[in-house]
Design a protein around this motif. Structure first.
Motif, mmCIF file in Angstrom:
data_model
loop_
_atom_site.group_PDB
_atom_site.id
_atom_site.type_symbol
_atom_site.label_atom_id
_atom_site.label_comp_id
_atom_site.label_asym_id
_atom_site.label_seq_id
_atom_site.Cartn_x
_atom_site.Cartn_y
_atom_site.Cartn_z
ATOM 1 N N PHE A 9 -7.856 4.911 -3.759
ATOM 2 C CA PHE A 9 -8.473 4.863 -2.435
ATOM 3 C C PHE A 9 -7.388 4.917 -1.357
ATOM 4 O O PHE A 9 -6.478 4.091 -1.339
ATOM 5 C CB PHE A 9 -9.313 3.599 -2.286
ATOM 6 N N GLN A 10 -7.535 5.887 -0.462
ATOM 7 C CA GLN A 10 -6.527 6.075 0.581
ATOM 8 C C GLN A 10 -6.583 4.935 1.590
ATOM 9 O O GLN A 10 -7.659 4.449 1.949
ATOM 10 C CB GLN A 10 -6.745 7.404 1.286
ATOM 11 N N VAL A 11 -5.405 4.519 2.036
ATOM 12 C CA VAL A 11 -5.287 3.466 3.031
ATOM 13 C C VAL A 11 -4.974 4.110 4.383
ATOM 14 O O VAL A 11 -4.106 4.979 4.474
ATOM 15 C CB VAL A 11 -4.173 2.462 2.651
ATOM 16 N N TYR A 12 -5.685 3.646 5.427
ATOM 17 C CA TYR A 12 -5.493 4.182 6.780
ATOM 18 C C TYR A 12 -4.968 3.102 7.715
ATOM 19 O O TYR A 12 -5.351 1.935 7.621
ATOM 20 C CB TYR A 12 -6.819 4.706 7.349
ATOM 21 N N PRO A 26 -3.554 8.300 7.391
ATOM 22 C CA PRO A 26 -3.264 7.859 6.024
ATOM 23 C C PRO A 26 -1.837 7.331 5.886
ATOM 24 O O PRO A 26 -0.895 7.951 6.376
ATOM 25 C CB PRO A 26 -3.452 9.136 5.199
ATOM 26 N N ILE A 27 -1.707 6.185 5.199
ATOM 27 C CA ILE A 27 -0.378 5.582 5.037
ATOM 28 C C ILE A 27 -0.112 5.106 3.615
ATOM 29 O O ILE A 27 0.970 4.587 3.332
ATOM 30 C CB ILE A 27 -0.188 4.395 6.002
ATOM 31 N N GLY A 28 -1.064 5.239 2.697
ATOM 32 C CA GLY A 28 -0.827 4.770 1.336
ATOM 33 C C GLY A 28 -2.099 4.753 0.513
ATOM 34 O O GLY A 28 -3.088 5.403 0.863
ATOM 35 N N TRP A 29 -2.057 3.963 -0.571
ATOM 36 C CA TRP A 29 -3.172 3.929 -1.521
ATOM 37 C C TRP A 29 -3.442 2.496 -1.956
ATOM 38 O O TRP A 29 -2.554 1.644 -1.937
ATOM 39 C CB TRP A 29 -2.857 4.793 -2.737
ATOM 40 N N HIS A 30 -4.695 2.241 -2.369
ATOM 41 C CA HIS A 30 -5.073 0.905 -2.830
ATOM 42 C C HIS A 30 -6.107 1.043 -3.948
ATOM 43 O O HIS A 30 -6.746 2.091 -4.095
ATOM 44 C CB HIS A 30 -5.648 0.086 -1.671
ATOM 45 N N THR A 31 -6.260 -0.026 -4.709
ATOM 46 C CA THR A 31 -7.163 0.021 -5.870
ATOM 47 C C THR A 31 -8.623 -0.232 -5.508
ATOM 48 O O THR A 31 -9.511 0.020 -6.317
ATOM 49 C CB THR A 31 -6.727 -1.024 -6.916
ATOM 50 N N GLU A 32 -8.879 -0.736 -4.307
ATOM 51 C CA GLU A 32 -10.248 -1.031 -3.895
ATOM 52 C C GLU A 32 -10.486 -0.512 -2.478
ATOM 53 O O GLU A 32 -9.576 -0.542 -1.648
ATOM 54 C CB GLU A 32 -10.518 -2.541 -3.929
ATOM 55 N N TYR A 64 0.823 -1.214 0.000
ATOM 56 C CA TYR A 64 0.000 0.000 0.000
ATOM 57 C C TYR A 64 0.857 1.265 0.000
ATOM 58 O O TYR A 64 0.398 2.317 -0.439
ATOM 59 C CB TYR A 64 -0.948 0.012 1.202
ATOM 60 N N ARG A 65 2.080 1.163 0.467
ATOM 61 C CA ARG A 65 2.940 2.355 0.510
ATOM 62 C C ARG A 65 3.416 2.769 -0.877
ATOM 63 O O ARG A 65 3.751 3.924 -1.093
ATOM 64 C CB ARG A 65 4.133 2.104 1.425
#
Length: 244
Positions: free
Chosen positions: A100-103, A108-114, A93-94
């Motif tokens: 989509f933001q990852v928590y 917040p720590i990263g991004w994901h596709t779903e 995720y980093r």
């Protein structure tokens, strides 16, 4: 600008849901003029508030298990309103490029596709010495070091977020080797739950500011991308300020 907008939202929240200013103003006027109609009490006690919103607030308090609460508000617990759902394990995720933001437990720590939750929501840290409360205005993903709030009944998510900011999440330790938020302690937290009409009015009152804040954040993110593209070229001499 975002700090100013958030400060305005905090002031409104405190006035309505902590200090109960509209209720106190109407109650004081009702004591002085018991024969006034409800409409006149609302108009005279809250002249700066629209009549439609002023009518939503009662003109008296009543005794409850939580002490005095505005009349017709409900004294309950967070366990009656929502559940804390576990996040899921996720890798890469980093370095992810999803939308989509990852928590995690600290935000917040990263991004994901779903997304894991489709809609605005609240993330609550589950593991770690510091476990924060975070708000996402858009669908998001949560890793397994945090919870996300799943409503059991309808309420305004902006109201819930500001209520939970006042909660000592880090004091809800499950007693494990790693400091962890206790769901049982969370569910037992008391809350003075307003009628849905009041919550809806609060949501509408801050909606414009929330939208502006989101646009400012998006502009800031775009500028950060441009900065990250240009800075290495400037430092290496590939690009000069004159060229810019």
């Amino acid at each position: 600008m975002n700090e100013t907008l958030e400060a305005m939202a905090r002031r409104l929240f405190r006035s309505w849901f902590v200090d109960f200013d509209p209720v106190r103003a109407k109650a004081a006027l009702r004591r002085e003029h018991p024969r006034l109609s409800n409409a006149d009490v609302s108009r005279r006690a809250l002249p700066k508030m629209s009549p439609e919103i002023a009518e939503l607030f009662p003109d008296a308090f009543e005794v409850s298990s939580l002490g005095l609460v505005p009349k017709e508000w409900k004294a309950t617990t967070w366990g009656e309103l929502a559940t804390l759902e576990y996040g899921k394990s996720l890798s890469d995720y980093r370095t992810g490029n999803g939308q989509f933001q990852v928590y995690g437990t600290n935000g917040p720590i990263g991004w994901h596709t779903e997304p894991l939750w489709n809609g605005p929501g609240i993330i609550i840290g589950r593991k770690g010495a510091y476990r924060g409360v975070h708000y996402s205005p858009k669908p998001f993903f949560v890793i397994d070091t945090a919870f996300y709030l799943k409503p059991k009944t309808e309420f305004d998510i902006n109201w819930a977020y500001r209520e939970l900011l006042s909660v000592d999440i880090n004091g809800m330790d499950s007693g494990s080797a790693i400091p962890s938020t206790s769901r049982e302690d969370f569910y037992s937290l008391p809350i003075k739950f307003p009628p849905s009409a009041v919550l809806g009015a609060f949501g509408r009152a801050i909606a414009e500011g929330n939208e502006a804040s989101m646009q400012y954040r998006q502009q800031s993110d775009r500028l950060a991308v441009i900065r990250d593209m240009l800075l290495p070229k400037l430092l290496s001499g590939q690009l000069t300020l004159n060229a810019c």
